[in-house]
Design a protein around this motif. Structure first.
Motif, short mmCIF file in Angstrom:
data_model
loop_
_atom_site.label_atom_id
_atom_site.label_comp_id
_atom_site.label_asym_id
_atom_site.label_seq_id
_atom_site.Cartn_x
_atom_site.Cartn_y
_atom_site.Cartn_z
N LEU A 35 4.73 -9.31 -4.94
CA LEU A 35 5.26 -8.08 -5.53
C LEU A 35 4.28 -7.59 -6.59
N ASN A 91 3.92 -3.04 1.97
CA ASN A 91 5.25 -2.45 1.99
C ASN A 91 5.36 -1.53 0.78
N GLU A 93 7.64 0.71 0.06
CA GLU A 93 9.00 0.82 -0.48
C GLU A 93 9.29 -0.26 -1.52
N GLU A 94 8.81 -1.48 -1.27
CA GLU A 94 9.06 -2.58 -2.19
C GLU A 94 7.85 -2.89 -3.06
N SER A 96 4.85 -4.19 -2.31
CA SER A 96 4.51 -5.60 -2.07
C SER A 96 3.57 -5.74 -0.88
#
Length: 157
Positions: A35, A91, A93-94, A96
């Protein structure tokens, strides 16, 4: 009583004897997630990071790590891996990078540790390459997702 007092310190640790096990095709899939700040992910995905192609370096690091698992985990058997793949996916959206490592061989013992080490070292490599721009990164969700082969058969989350 402290739970840690039950640890056996007699020095009798040993590798598991697999000589009576059957040779089967064994596959393991493991994952790890890094993350990070959205700006860090943008540097990685736009290939603008000063250190170069973060995902390519992490992929190679993970593959090398799987091959060196027996040097890192004391009681692991040295294995003749027939496949190691490390896929890294951004990713947005996250914010990460998801890492999926797959290991395979025809042998008498499983390859879960090799997959876990590959995913972990790939994640550590992403962290190492990006720590100067994002000290708050978190490595998480390191786990085996699937394994097959051997007496226990197929297992999947």
């Amino acid at each position: 009583m402290n739970k840690l007092t039950h640890i056996n310190n007699k020095g009798d640790a040993q590798m598991v004897d697999v000589s009576d096990k059957s040779i089967t095709t064994r596959i393991a899939v493991a994952k790890s997630v890094v993350l990070m700040q959205p700006e860090t992910l943008a540097l990685i995905t736009s290939d603008q990071h000063k250190k170069g192609d973060v995902l390519a370096v992490a992929r190679i690091a993970g593959i090398q790590a799987a091959k060196k698992c027996t040097d890192l985990i004391p009681l692991c058997h040295p294995l003749m891996l027939t496949k190691v793949s490390v896929a890294l996916t951004a990713n947005t959206e996250e914010s990460s990078v998801e890492i999926i490592a797959t290991t395979k061989l025809d042998g008498k013992t499983g390859v879960e540790m090799e997959a876990l080490v590959a995913a972990s070292v790939a994640a550590l490599t992403v962290y190492d390459m990006c720590k100067a721009v994002d000290r708050g990164m978190v490595i998480s969700q390191t786990q085996v997702l699937e394994k097959s082969g051997g007496k226990s058969g197929h297992w999947k989350i």
